[in-house]
Enzyme design. Structure first.
Site, mmCIF file in Angstrom:
data_model
loop_
_atom_site.group_PDB
_atom_site.id
_atom_site.type_symbol
_atom_site.label_atom_id
_atom_site.label_comp_id
_atom_site.label_asym_id
_atom_site.label_seq_id
_atom_site.Cartn_x
_atom_site.Cartn_y
_atom_site.Cartn_z
ATOM 1 N N ASP A 42 0.861 -1.107 0.050
ATOM 2 C CA ASP A 42 -0.126 0.077 -0.056
ATOM 3 C C ASP A 42 1.091 1.329 -0.097
ATOM 4 O O ASP A 42 1.848 1.282 0.914
ATOM 5 C CB ASP A 42 -0.924 0.006 1.335
ATOM 6 C CG ASP A 42 -2.123 1.102 1.280
ATOM 7 O OD1 ASP A 42 -2.759 0.908 0.359
ATOM 8 O OD2 ASP A 42 -1.865 1.666 2.411
ATOM 9 N N GLU A 81 1.585 -0.139 -4.925
ATOM 10 C CA GLU A 81 0.638 0.727 -5.394
ATOM 11 C C GLU A 81 1.260 2.013 -5.662
ATOM 12 O O GLU A 81 1.914 2.576 -4.959
ATOM 13 C CB GLU A 81 -0.383 1.110 -4.377
ATOM 14 C CG GLU A 81 -1.416 2.025 -4.683
ATOM 15 C CD GLU A 81 -2.142 2.828 -3.609
ATOM 16 O OE1 GLU A 81 -3.301 3.155 -3.721
ATOM 17 O OE2 GLU A 81 -1.616 2.605 -2.370
HETATM 18 C C1 GLC Z 1 -4.266 3.155 -0.509
HETATM 19 C C2 GLC Z 1 -5.490 2.249 -0.403
HETATM 20 C C3 GLC Z 1 -6.493 3.026 0.110
HETATM 21 C C4 GLC Z 1 -6.234 3.635 1.535
HETATM 22 C C5 GLC Z 1 -4.882 4.409 1.622
HETATM 23 C C6 GLC Z 1 -4.536 4.564 2.841
HETATM 24 O O1 GLC Z 1 -4.259 4.152 -1.326
HETATM 25 O O2 GLC Z 1 -5.815 1.550 -1.717
HETATM 26 O O3 GLC Z 1 -7.970 2.325 -0.012
HETATM 27 O O4 GLC Z 1 -7.398 4.291 1.900
HETATM 28 O O5 GLC Z 1 -3.847 3.708 0.827
HETATM 29 O O6 GLC Z 1 -3.904 3.344 3.590
#
Ligand code: GLC
Length: 537
Positions: free
Chosen positions: A222, A281
């Protein structure tokens, strides 16, 4: 099947066992919304296990579980209080082990979300930090700073939280006085960890090993582009509210050079477990900077969100594809494709909603699944689910409150899955408690049950596509070659031989030469319909 021509192409593609993910279809399970086994209205691990037969039938290679670790659920699990335990809402470690074991029996790999950028404010470390004094080692695991201005009443810098409002919250010191501020790029319940602190990286290594030792096949990392913060935490040049998860060049909160050392360390641990994979991500637009995340000693994969950001427009889609391939080609990594996830509008809705949105989403499913690399599929895409309209009182995303009720947040794309029956909760839960988000009453035609035997359904289209993609060598080769095509259309050919054509124009178009193997809509007088795509060999 109506739009499928049976051709004999059955030669499984070769691949090295450790790099099983190179051409995988990875299905994202949003655990709260997938299937509820205990009647509390929230999905859980036993519910996922019950549905593994469905996922096998669908034909996915792996699942990615959004966070299931212990969490007070301020951001539905992306606020982790104990990264090495399962939240009781979802079950326990025994349920997790049983899920992994049964998935493996069915030859489905299991990957899970890890949230290394921040913890929950209920994490033991944060409680320790609050109880400790400014400058203490407990505070050095996070970003605690004195405020600016007289009495420190202003936040330490002008950074905004991705969920709205300032990225800093002031604490009350143990002696009762107003004190320092701590940084949180997301909700105030998600304090950012200080990755310059070796305790933080040691702890993540422990977490990685904890799950890998239990047999997990990999991780989704993440906010992989946000882990490193610049020295001195300089102000942002523009601090207007940015789009959630948008990637802003020159934004000091993200994509700092220091992040790569962190990914190299993650990779070192994964290299001890052959066959494991990490996908980050990474909301970074610049191709070269994006590619840096997947250099041979960093993450195996990174989510490229260009297809999510592209309209249903042939030029935009082609550019998105070119950029995604180019970004990773330079470093010899594998491209990834995503049409939606739990943070963005569902593709049916993004492409206009209704029948047109659904047709376009079906077409784009064929485009995505024809491309070289890893295809991510968000639960419910295979059913053609749209976003749902939710009344204000149903909204649960922290964005709604933090933005002062100006941003509705992401609940509309997180509605529980409709499995069977003719009325809510459509088999998602047994009905003792209401589902955590209401399921639209008009989704009876979208249930798994109603689509499974229907040859024209979106579920059948996905099943056919996944089967063709898995079995036929035409879907091999890292390169694509663009064909000339009518305006507002595109066509490309994989090295293995499959051709994918997309008609984003308003008129039917002639298909490229070849044998039709699958189309997202019936042909019109032998031509590809508007808002449709086809595969040929
Ligand atoms: C990422 C996740 C999202 C979350 C954020 C904070 O972007 O995909 O859902 O709210 O991180 O952890």
């Amino acid at each position: 099947m109506p739009y499928v021509t049976e051709v004999d192409l059955a030669h499984p593609t070769e691949d090295s066992a450790d790099a099983w993910w190179r051409d995988a279809v990875v299905y994202q399970v949003y655990p709260r919304s997938f299937a509820d086994s205990d009647g509390d209205g929230v999905g859980d691990l036993a519910g996922i296990r019950d549905k593994l037969g469905y996922l096998e039938l669908l034909g996915v290679d792996a699942i990615w579980l959004s966070p299931v670790m212990r969490s007070p659920m301020a951001d539905h699990g992306y606020d982790v209080a104990d990264p090495r335990d399962i939240d009781p809402l979802f079950g326990d470690l025994a349920d997790f082990d049983a899920l992994v074991a049964e998935a493996h029996e069915r030859e489905i790999r299991v990957t899970m979300d890890l949230v290394p950028n921040h913890t929950s404010d209920q994490h033991a470390w944060f409680a320790e930090a609050l109880a400790a004094s400014p400058g203490s080692p407990a505070r050095a695991r996070y970003y605690f700073r004195d405020g600016r201005g007289e009495g420190g009443t202003e936040p330490p810098n002008n950074w905004r939280s991705m969920f709205g409002g300032p990225a800093w919250t002031r604490v009350t010191e143990p002696d009762g006085s107003l004190g320092q501020w701590y940084l949180h790029l997301f909700a105030s319940e998600q304090p950012d960890l200080n990755w310059d602190n070796p305790e933080v990286s040691d702890d993540l290594a422990r977490t990685l090993r904890f799950w890998l030792d239990r047999g997990i096949d990999g991780f989704r990392i993440d906010v992989a582009h946000g882990l490193a913060k610049p020295d001195q935490l300089p102000d942002m040049a523009h601090n207007d509210e940015s789009e959630l998860l948008d990637s802003a060049e020159g934004d000091p909160r993200f994509d700092q050079d220091g992040v790569h050392e962190i990914h190299r360390n993650i990779r070192k641990v994964l290299d001890e477990y052959p066959g494991s994979v990490a996908v980050g991500e990474v909301w970074v637009d610049d191709d070269e900077r994006f590619g840096d995340y997947v250099r041979p000693d960093e993450l195996h994969l990174a989510f490229n969100f260009r297809l999510v950001q592209a309209d249903f427009d042939a030029t935009a889609i082609r550019e998105a594809i070119d950029h995604s391939i180019r970004a990773v080609g330079r470093v010899g990594a594998t491209p990834t494709w995503t049409l939606s996830n739990h943070d963005v509008d569902r593709e049916v809705t993004r492409y206009g909603g209704g029948a047109v949105g659904r047709d376009r989403a079906r077409a784009m499913a064929l485009v995505k699944l024809a491309l070289p690399g890893v295809a991510f599929l968000y639960n419910g895409s295979e059913l053609g689910l749209p976003n749902a309209d939710l009344p204000d009182e149903a909204l649960r995303d922290p964005m709604w409150e933090r933005s002062g009720h100006t941003e509705r947040g992401r609940d509309a794309c997180r509605i529980p899955l409709p499995w069977e029956g003719t009325e809510p909760p459509f088999g998602f839960t047994d009905g003792k408690s209401a589902p955590w988000l209401p399921i639209p009453t008009d989704w009876s035609g979208l249930t798994v049950e109603s689509q499974l035997e229907d040859l024209d359904s979106t579920l059948t289209l996905y099943r056919s596509a996944l089967e063709l993609r898995a079995k036929h060598p035409e879907f091999s080769g890292a390169e694509i070659e663009w064909y000339g095509s009518p305006s507002e259309c595109l066509a490309f050919r994989r090295a293995g031989g499959v051709i994918c054509a997309l008609n984003a124009s308003a008129e039917p178009i002639s298909l490229p030469p070849g044998t039709l193997v699958l189309a997202s809509a019936p042909l019109i007088d032998g031509k590809l319909a508007p808002n449709a795509a086809a595969w040929l060999v």
